[in-house]
Design a protein around this motif. Structure first.
Motif, PDB file in Angstrom:
ATOM      1  N   THR A 243      -1.052  -1.759  -7.008  1.00  0.00           N
ATOM      2  CA  THR A 243      -1.970  -2.147  -5.944  1.00  0.00           C
ATOM      3  C   THR A 243      -3.371  -2.377  -6.493  1.00  0.00           C
ATOM      4  O   THR A 243      -4.042  -3.348  -6.147  1.00  0.00           O
ATOM      5  CB  THR A 243      -1.998  -1.066  -4.852  1.00  0.00           C
TER       6      THR A 243
ATOM      7  N   ASP B 285       1.621  -7.098  -1.240  1.00  0.00           N
ATOM      8  CA  ASP B 285       1.732  -5.713  -1.716  1.00  0.00           C
ATOM      9  C   ASP B 285       2.843  -4.998  -0.954  1.00  0.00           C
ATOM     10  O   ASP B 285       2.666  -4.649   0.207  1.00  0.00           O
ATOM     11  CB  ASP B 285       0.391  -5.006  -1.516  1.00  0.00           C
ATOM     12  N   GLU B 286       3.948  -4.800  -1.593  1.00  0.00           N
ATOM     13  CA  GLU B 286       5.105  -4.128  -0.988  1.00  0.00           C
ATOM     14  C   GLU B 286       5.317  -4.551   0.465  1.00  0.00           C
ATOM     15  O   GLU B 286       5.377  -3.702   1.357  1.00  0.00           O
ATOM     16  CB  GLU B 286       4.920  -2.596  -1.048  1.00  0.00           C
TER      17      GLU B 286
HETATM   18 MG   LIG Z   1       0.628   0.529  -3.916  1.00  0.00          MG
END
Ligand SMILES: [Mg+2]
Ligand SMILES: Nc1ncnc2c1ncn2[C@@H]1O[C@H](COP(=O)(O)OP(=O)(O)O)[C@@H](O)[C@H]1O
Lengths: 590, 369
Positions: B43, B164-165
């Motif tokens: 991240t 992000d995910e």
């Molecule tokens: Mg993360």
């Protein structure tokens, strides 16, 4: 072709700056705050040590070690401590018991009791004090018109009950118990009954569970309400100012007030410094005690089950006691005020004596002070009402706006020095007892400072001090509401290219709007009834309702005092019920 | 070419080095995934590329232009980087309808009203959200919220899309359908995509290239199959592949030209070809990795050198069956056909091809063959 190092540096700085203009906002607020807190502090310290520019310890020794010390310092100090301890013990006891009854037992009408008991925190404490005088005044000792008890039941009320420490403690307890009540109630509510049931399964008795599980969990809330109530007692001026003088009962704030009025500034500021230091020490102790234990308080989860304690036979007797108490704290004082404001001669209960004169009557010069036109047609009073609204609305708006900005900077810059400093500094005014704090502003803004003109006698000064004093609360509201907005909500807009202004307008402000409104309305309510902070700073032109009430009380015009006290309560309650329309608004901040 | 290049990028959070001198190149139009366990700095890397976090040191280029350089004091604001970023928890603005959420980015670009309408209805169609314009985010399911957050970023037609995910908050079924949706959108739009996940299967399924990270460092950058077939070190071998690779200890007996003879615990002597240009000492300890599907099990000894093991669990998954066997004091796993006649506590014999073995130096963890 290559840019020179300095040019690069400059471009970099400009870019940096454009991305973090919020830091600039933070720095400006911080600088202002430091100016508004430290310059007056430095100034009163200077004055307390100087005599026509020469250094002197004259005032300090006069306060601490002279023949007068007993009367101007030690006795008032003892009184202040007695008063603070007394009101703390009773408010915490009553508040926490009530919280337990309301949250954890099957007391009838729990929901309503919870709502109503908060009202007594909204009614200004000195208004309850005025109602007290109306009921318990004894004309054979103190002259003037008879109190209700005296005239109606022909009782001779002992002077210790009419005035002095006892009634002050009772009145302050009536006003402050909701404080503990609210703190303890939210802590009790956060206890998952699984915690207690686990104890039960392990075979612990009810008492043991209360002692070993429930009590330790609410202990932080109790401790913090003890200290916070105590420190409110230290700075309290209004109630002792109404209930103290007839029996020469003085506390530090009333002594400071009368010294400033008689021009003994050196002594007054010395006392102000001492009171402030005691206040700071108390809060500091609170922080030390709480910080280690704070962690319990945040365990609350949603949808917890709560098992209620069955009161059995005690149910109705306890219900009666609670109702009587709450009536004494809320309804009865208001009825008393109303009754008194309708009597032409106080204490005369014949029907012909009841009149609307003090509300709507014409001027009657033959009555002296009492002969002014009725409240609703009295130009002085109308102006005070207007001033009060002006002051409260403006303070509410400014405080909410600054609180919102502080919240933004603190949350956005989380972990940075600026964020920490701002959070800490905005808490500082909490430490300053109201009246001594106002004494510092009296000094600082009596004359021109640089670009700032002399503010004494202006509405601006009143707004300024009200905002600064309310800032701890406003900024906490701001920080809380900002924390509920995930930073990614704003970052999404950053990524999409929105500038700071657009992000504020479209995202941050709409999401924080409720917090902003809460900040505004609660500042409004508390400034509306503010006496301690304002009384030193008003001039005839800037009179507001609380100060004009104080003047009428000094002149012993009971009906005006009562009628106006009622006006203030009505105005405040109306706004409070508007506040209740918005979710998640507590009144603990004040 | 609008490649994204990170050179020696580090991020120090005070007590913690979240990203450690990262070098990374992301080719234009690629679907490039950052893969690694939670907390490894994915991240943070993404946020530094977006400009939301300022690196402690290093340089970041988008195309020819540096968007960040600690030496040259460059830090371009996120708005000017022309990047779209989709957050893990969607970050939809709760006070705006679906329509307003998507409109926001177009307004910033001062796009004309009717054009805005057209673009929004086209993007809603693209993510299958027609008819939900007037809903507020809390009136949508998790999957729908996910699509709105994609639509919000895709509508500004970004050259670079970062996620992000994005699927980690969805349930298993939705996850797999959104997975193919994302791949389809990427193919349609052709934006360079940086995708972050800790799920290696997701990474394998979606990516053109994968960068495996651990402890803030790049472990390996390669195509999915290359990563699987030629993990550069023990960490990558262990992280990529489910069930994970079996690891056994061994010792070098002797090294020949580009090959080595090793003695493995429980497996006996193995000859491994294609050794890289390294010198191995006699008795040096090594680690042998064999993927479960590279192991064949026999109920009777195929040749007398085969290792003998005991079956301890049989785990059918439907499409195939996983068998855990005890080899000496080690438990390893093997994949077998779904229809089989193995039984618990019976003896089996292992066979494998020596070229399917991954050989690692046990000290540095580096690949040797
Ligand atoms: Mg993360
Ligand atoms: N703002 C921050 N302050 C301090 N530490 C942080 C911050 N953001 C991330 N970290 C730390 O940096 C490391 C990497 O975080 P992150 O990039 O979020 O990992 P990932 O996305 O791979 O799970 C973690 O150990 C995390 O605790």
């Amino acid at each position: 072709m290559s840019l020179s190092e300095t040019a690069k540096r400059r471009i970099y700085l400009i870019k940096q700056y454009s991305f973090s203009s919020y830091q600039l906002i933070g720095i400006i607020i911080l600088a202002l705050l430091m100016f508004l807190l430290f310059t007056p502090a430095a100034e009163i310290i200077r004055i307390s040590f100087s005599n026509k520019d020469a250094f002197t310890t004259h005032y300090w020794s006069r306060v601490l070690t002279s023949r007068l010390s007993r009367f101007i310092f030690y006795r008032p100090l003892i009184n202040t401590l007695k008063l603070s301890i007394g009101m703390t013990v009773f408010s915490v006891l009553i508040g926490s018991l009530l919280a337990w009854l309301v949250i954890r037992t099957d007391l009838p009408g729990r929901k309503i009791i919870e709502k109503v008991s908060i009202i007594s925190y909204i009614i200004p404490s000195w208004v309850i004090g005025i109602a007290w005088i109306t009921v318990f005044h004894n004309s054979s000792f103190f002259g003037g018109f008879p109190g209700l008890l005296e005239s109606f039941f022909r009782v001779k009320v002992p002077s210790q009950i009419s005035y002095g420490l006892f009634p002050i403690i009772v009145v302050l307890t009536l006003h402050y118990f909701p404080y503990t009540f609210l703190l303890t109630a939210s802590s009790l509510r956060s206890i998952d009954s699984h915690l207690e049931e686990t104890g039960e399964i392990l075979g612990a008795s009810r008492i043991r569970i209360l002692r070993k599980i429930t009590f330790p969990i609410i202990l932080p809330a109790l401790l913090s309400s003890v200290i916070l109530t105590f420190s409110k007692g230290l700075g309290t001026f209004g109630v002792p100012a109404f209930l103290g003088p007839p029996v020469r009962f003085n506390v530090l704030p009333t002594v400071i007030f009368s010294m400033i009025n008689t021009g003994s500034l050196g002594e007054a500021y010395t006392l102000a410094i001492i009171t402030t230091i005691i206040g700071i020490l108390t809060i500091y102790m609170n922080m030390k005690l709480i910080s280690a234990r704070q962690s319990f308080a945040t365990m609350s989860g949603k949808g917890m089950r709560m098992k209620l304690f069955h009161l059995g036979n005690w149910k109705w007797p306890l219900f009666t006691v609670v109702c009587v108490w709450i009536a004494i704290a809320t309804l009865i004082p208001l009825l008393v005020l109303l009754l008194q404001s309708l009597m032409f001669f106080p204490g005369n209960f014949s029907l012909s004596n009841f009149t609307l004169h003090f509300w709507i009557g014409k001027e009657m010069p033959q009555l002296g002070d009492a002969g002014e036109p009725g409240v609703l047609f009295n130009s002085g009073i109308i102006r005070a009402i207007f001033n009060s609204l002006h002051l409260s609305v403006l303070s509410g708006l400014v405080a909410a706006l600054i609180g919102f900005l502080i919240g933004y900077v603190v949350v956005k810059g989380k972990g940075t020095l600026l964020s920490k400093l701002l959070e800490q500094f905005s808490f500082l005014p909490y430490l300053m007892p109201g009246l001594p704090f106002a004494a510092t502003y009296l000094v600082l803004f009596a004359h021109r400072i640089g670009p700032i003109p002399a503010l004494y006698g202006t509405m601006t000064l009143l707004v300024l001090i009200s905002v600064v004093k309310r800032l701890p609360f406003a900024s906490r509201t701001g920080i809380n509401s900002m924390m509920q907005i995930g930073k990614e909500l704003e970052e999404s807009a950053v990524v999409l290219g929105a500038n700071l202004w657009r992000r504020f307008r479209k995202i941050v402000f709409p999401l924080a709007k409720n917090g902003f409104i809460a900040g505004f309305l609660l500042t409004f309510i508390t400034v509306m009834r503010e006496l301690d902070l304002i009384i030193l700073l008003v001039t005839p032109k800037t009179q507001v309702l609380p100060t004009i009430i104080y003047r009428y009380a000094e002149e012993s015009v009971a009906q005006f005092t009562n009628a106006l006290a009622l006006v203030i309560v009505i105005l405040t309650l109306v706004v409070y019920f508007i506040v209740q329309k918005f979710q998640n608004i507590g009144i603990l901040g004040e | 070419m609008i490649d994204i290049v990170l050179k020696g990028v580090s991020k120090d959070f005070g007590k913690y080095l979240a990203v450690d001198t990262l070098d990374l190149t992301i080719k234009e139009h690629d679907f490039h995934t950052l893969l690694g366990p939670s907390g490894c700095g994915k991240t943070t890397t993404l946020r530094m590329v977006a400009g939301l976090e300022e690196p402690t040191s290093g340089d970041i280029f988008i195309g020819k232009h540096a968007v960040f350089s600690s030496k040259n004091l460059i830090n371009v604001s996120p708005a000017k980087r022309n990047i779209a970023l989709i957050f893990q928890d969607y970050a939809l603005w709760p006070h705006m309808t679906v329509f307003d959420n998507i409109k926001f980015g177009l307004e910033v670009l001062h796009i004309k009203k009717n054009e805005v309408k057209r673009k929004i209805s086209r993007i809603l169609e693209n993510v299958h959200l027609e008819g939900l314009e007037k809903r507020y985010p809390n009136e949508l399911s998790g999957g729908q919220q996910q699509r709105v957050s994609m639509a919000r970023m895709l509508v500004i037609e970004p050259k670079i899309l970062m996620m992000d995910e994005p699927l980690s908050n969805l349930d298993a079924k939705l996850r797999s359908s959104m997975r193919s949706e994302i791949k389809r959108l990427h193919n349609n739009i052709g934006a360079t995509t940086i995708y972050v996940t800790h799920d290696q299967e997701e990474a394998m399924a979606l990516s053109d290239m994968i960068t495996v990270m651990n402890n803030g460092k790049v472990q390996q950058t390669a195509s999915p199959l290359e990563l699987y077939d030629h993990p550069e070190n023990i960490f990558v071998a262990g992280f990529v592949g489910n069930p994970p690779v079996n690891l056994l200890n061994g010792r070098v007996i002797k090294q020949g030209l580009q090959k080595v003879l090793i003695n493995s615990d429980f497996l006996g002597q193995i000859n491994i070809d294609n050794i890289q240009n390294v010198t191995l000492k006699k008795d040096q300890s090594v680690i042998i990795g064999i993927r479960p599907e590279d192991i064949t099990l026999y109920s009777s000894n195929p040749d007398k050198n085969s290792a003998e093991a005991t079956i301890i669990t049989i785990l059918p998954t439907g499409s195939e069956t996983l068998v855990e066997i005890k080899l000496g004091d080690k438990i390893i796993s093997a994949k077998v056909e779904r229809h089989n006649s193995y039984e618990i506590n019976t003896k089996v014999y292992l066979a494998f091809e020596s070229h399917s073995i991954h050989l690692f130096d046990s000290e540095s963890g580096r690949r040797l063959n």
